[in-house]
Design an enzyme around this catalytic site. Structure first.
Site, short mmCIF file in Angstrom:
data_model
loop_
_atom_site.label_atom_id
_atom_site.label_comp_id
_atom_site.label_asym_id
_atom_site.label_seq_id
_atom_site.Cartn_x
_atom_site.Cartn_y
_atom_site.Cartn_z
N HIS A 68 -7.15 -4.70 -0.66
CA HIS A 68 -6.50 -5.98 -0.95
C HIS A 68 -7.22 -6.69 -2.08
O HIS A 68 -7.07 -7.89 -2.28
CB HIS A 68 -6.50 -6.89 0.28
CG HIS A 68 -6.05 -6.20 1.51
ND1 HIS A 68 -6.92 -5.67 2.44
CD2 HIS A 68 -4.80 -5.93 1.96
CE1 HIS A 68 -6.22 -5.11 3.41
NE2 HIS A 68 -4.95 -5.25 3.14
N HIS B 233 0.83 -1.21 0.00
CA HIS B 233 0.00 0.00 0.00
C HIS B 233 0.87 1.26 0.00
O HIS B 233 0.40 2.33 0.39
CB HIS B 233 -0.92 0.02 1.22
CG HIS B 233 -1.73 -1.22 1.39
ND1 HIS B 233 -2.61 -1.65 0.43
CD2 HIS B 233 -1.78 -2.13 2.39
CE1 HIS B 233 -3.18 -2.78 0.84
NE2 HIS B 233 -2.69 -3.09 2.02
#
Lengths: 357, 357
Positions: free
Chosen positions: A219, A57
Site C-alpha cells: 500500500h 492488488h
C-alpha cells in the site's frame, strides 16, 4: 490523476462488473455485499477457500478465483479492508459442506474483520479455520500492521492450498498446509515510484526522481530505507539477500482452535533458508514496471540463488500482487518439497493464472 | 529515468538471458544474432512461424513463442527493428521442412528487413511467405509507417495462425489465414502517459498532466488527437466507435508470390463490421496502467458492442502488446467465424499466454 476510470468511488464496482461480463465461465460476482466466487460454486464436498483484502492488488484476489485456487474473494475499496459481512456472505455462498478456510494477509483491518466473519460463520453452523500470511521480511511492524505484512507468499499459498483443496484435503490438513507455506515463504519489495489511490487523487507518498524505497509495502507503506536509485542487479541483491539471510523468525499469531472453540495464541517460527534448499522464485511486478524489466531481475536472482546453494525449481514472473500502477518489484522465495511441487504443478484456471486446463 | 535495469545498452540482452534461465522448457535463446525459439524446434513437418520487431512490447514477441504460437521471434533493441540476419538465422534454426511464415507488423524498418530476410532465406532453399499486419485504424500514415500500423491484431494472428500451424495447415493456407485475420481485425490505442526508451533516458513525448493522446502508436507515435483527460467510458467509446464505424479500408501491400518468385502488389480490403458479427474483444494494457482499470474499459466495450449488434464471443484482457511502462490501453476487435474460434480455443503454451496444456 491519470487513470482509465470513471468516478473514483465507482472503480471497484465497475471493475467487478467488467470481470463478471468478461469471465462468466470462471467467476460470478455478487454485489452488496461484494464478493467474487467460482462460477461452479459451491463445489460439493470440497473445502472452500476464501481470501480478500483491499482492491488495487489485482489479479489478487478476485483474479485468483477458480478451479485450483480460491472459491471466493472479498474485495474492499482500493487499499481498504473488506467488511465482515462480505466474508460471511461469501462463505455462505461457496461452502460445499466441508468447511471454509480463510486465507488472511496480516493487515490490522483484514485480520480483525476476518476474525469477526469467522465467528459469525461458525455461529451459523459453518466450519471455519483461518490462517494468517505474514511473509514480508522488510519490517517487523508497520503503519498498517502488527508484525510482518502479508505479501507475495499469499499468491503462492492460494495456488498450493487451492490445488490441495481440489485434491480432497480436509479443512484441518489445508490449514496445516497453508501455515507450512507461510512459514517457508519470505518476501521483500521495493518501489521506484508511488501510486495514486483513486479516492485520494494524489500519490500515496512522494519519491523524488533520483530515489527509491527498499522494503516498501503493497500500500506504499514505508519500508526499510529510502536511497538513491540503484541498478537492477544491486536492487535484486538487496531484496534477495534480505530474504535469504533472514534468520529464524518467531512470532505469536491468533488462530481459531476448533476443539476449544476459541481463538488461541500460536507461536510460529520460520526456518531460515539454507544451502541445498529447493525454492520457488517469484519475481512480482508492482504493477507499473515495463514487462521487459522483470526477466532482468530474475536473471540476477538466479545467479544469487546459485551462489547461495539454493536451487530454483519453479518460478513465477509477472504482476500478481500489484500496488496499482506503482513501478517496482518484489521477490518471494518459497522453500519447496515434493508435496508443494506436486500441488504447484496442478491444473489451475483463474483469470490471472492458468495452466493445465 | 526510473527503471529496473542495469546499463541501458544491456536491457535486451539481459532480458533474453532472464527468459532463457526462467523458461527452458518453453524457449531457448540464441545470441548474436539474437532470437528466441521454441525449446523443441525445429518441429518436423510443421510450418514454422516467425515474427519480430523492436523490444519494449513484451510479451510480444518473445513471450509468444511456444507450442501453439510462434516458433521464433526476433527482438530488436527497444523500439528498433531487428535486422535481416536475425530473421534469416531464426528461419534456419526453426524451419522443420514445411516452410516458414513471417508475420510482419507494418513499420517501415520491419517490412524492409523481413523482405530482405525472406529473399536471403529463399536463396538458401527455405520456402518463405510473409504477411503484413496493418490493423491500426488511428492514422493512415505515421512517422514510422507508410499505411496503417500493425498493432493488437498481431497478437491474435500469432495465436490463431500458430494453432493452425500446429494442426497441420500448409504454408500457403497459413498465409491465407493470416491475411484473413489481418483484414478482419482493427485496433486503436490511447496513452495517458508517455514512456521512456532506456537508451534515450527521457520520455518519448511530452503529455501534460491534464491531457491524453487518442490513437497513439505503440512507440509513442502521434495519434489522431491530443485532448483533455476523459473518463474511461468516454475513452472506450472513442476507441470502440473508431473501430466499429471504420469504413471498408483498401490498400496495396507487397507480398511474396512464390510462383512468380518475386514480390508483387496485392490489394486488400478490410470489410467493415456490421450488426450480427461475432467478435473477439481484446482490451490491451499499454503496460503501465493498473490492472484494476482494464475491466472498466471492457465493461463499457461490452455495452457498446451490444448496442452495435456485435456479439463478443471471446475476449483477451491484459498487457500483451505493450509500450514499456506507458499508461493507457488499446482495443482490438476481430471478426470471428467457426474456423477462427476453433483455432483461438486451441491449446497454447508460451511465456505470455497459456491455456489448454
Amino acid at each position: 490523476m491519470k487513470k482509465l476510470i470513471n468516478k473514483p468511488e465507482d472503480v471497484v464496482k465497475e471493475e467487478l462488473e467488467g470481470l463478471a461480463l468478461a469471465y462468466p465461465d470462471i467467476v460470478k460476482v455478487h454485489f452488496d455485499p461484494d464478493y467474487v466466487y467460482r462460477a461452479d460454486a459451491p463445489v460439493k464436498g470440497k473445502v472452500a477457500l476464501i481470501s480478500g483484502g483491499g482492491s488495487g492488488h489485482e489479479p489478487m484476489h478476485g483474479g485468483l478465483v477458480g478451479l485450483g485456487m480460491l472459491d471466493g474473494a472479498c474485495p474492499g475499496q482500493v487499499f481498504t479492508s473488506p467488511t465482515p459481512d462480505q466474508m460471511l456472505e461469501a462463505a455462505k455462498m461457496v461452502h460445499g459442506g466441508a468447511g471454509v478456510l480463510y486465507i488472511v494477509k496480516n493487515y490490522t483491518g483484514d485480520v480483525m474483520n476476518f476474525e469477526m466473519a469467522a465467528d459469525m460463520a461458525r455461529s451459523e453452523g459453518i466450519r471455519v479455520l483461518s490462517i494468517l500470511i505474514d511473509d514480508d521480511t522488510a519490517v517487523k511492524d508497520s503503519t498498517w500492521t502488527a508484525g510482518r505484512r502479508g505479501v507475495g507468499t499469499t499468491v503462492l499459498a492460494e495456488k498450493i492450498v487451492g490445488a490441495a483443496a481440489e485434491k480432497g484435503y480436509d479443512l484441518k490438513k489445508l490449514a496445516d498446509l497453508c501455515r507450512k507455506v507461510n512459514i517457508n515463504g519470505r518476501s521483500m519489495g521495493m518501489a521506484l515510484t508511488s501510486c495514486t489511490v483513486p479516492m485520494a487523487g494524489k500519490p500515496t507518498f512522494d519519491l523524488p526522481e533520483d530515489e527509491m524505497e527498499i522494503g516498501v509495502g503493497i500500500h506504499g507503506e514505508p519500508g526499510r530505507e529510502r536511497m538513491s536509485l540503484k541498478t537492477a542487479d544491486e536492487i535484486t541483491e538487496m531484496l534477495a539477500l534480505s530474504i535469504i539471510d533472514d534468520p529464524a523468525y518467531s512470532r505469536t499469531v491468533r488462530e481459531l482452535d476448533e476443539e476449544k472453540g476459541e481463538w488461541v495464541d500460536v507461536t510460529l517460527e520460520d526456518p531460515p533458508f539454507k544451502a541445498g534448499d529447493q525454492v520457488l522464485a517469484f519475481v512480482n511486478n508492482m504493477g507499473g514496471s515495463a514487462a521487459v524489466e522483470l526477466p532482468i531481475i530474475y536473471r540476477k536472482l538466479h545467479e544469487i540463488c546459485e551462489k547461495k546453494g539454493l536451487k530454483i525449481v519453479r518460478n513465477l514472473i509477472g504482476p500478481y500482487i500489484t500496488s496499482l500502477e506503482m513501478q517496482g518489484c518484489s521477490i518471494t522465495l518459497l522453500k519447496m518439497d515434493d508435496e508443494l511441487l506436486e500441488l504447484w504443478d496442478a491444473p489451475v484456471k483463474t483469470i490471472g493464472m492458468r495452466w493445465g486446463i
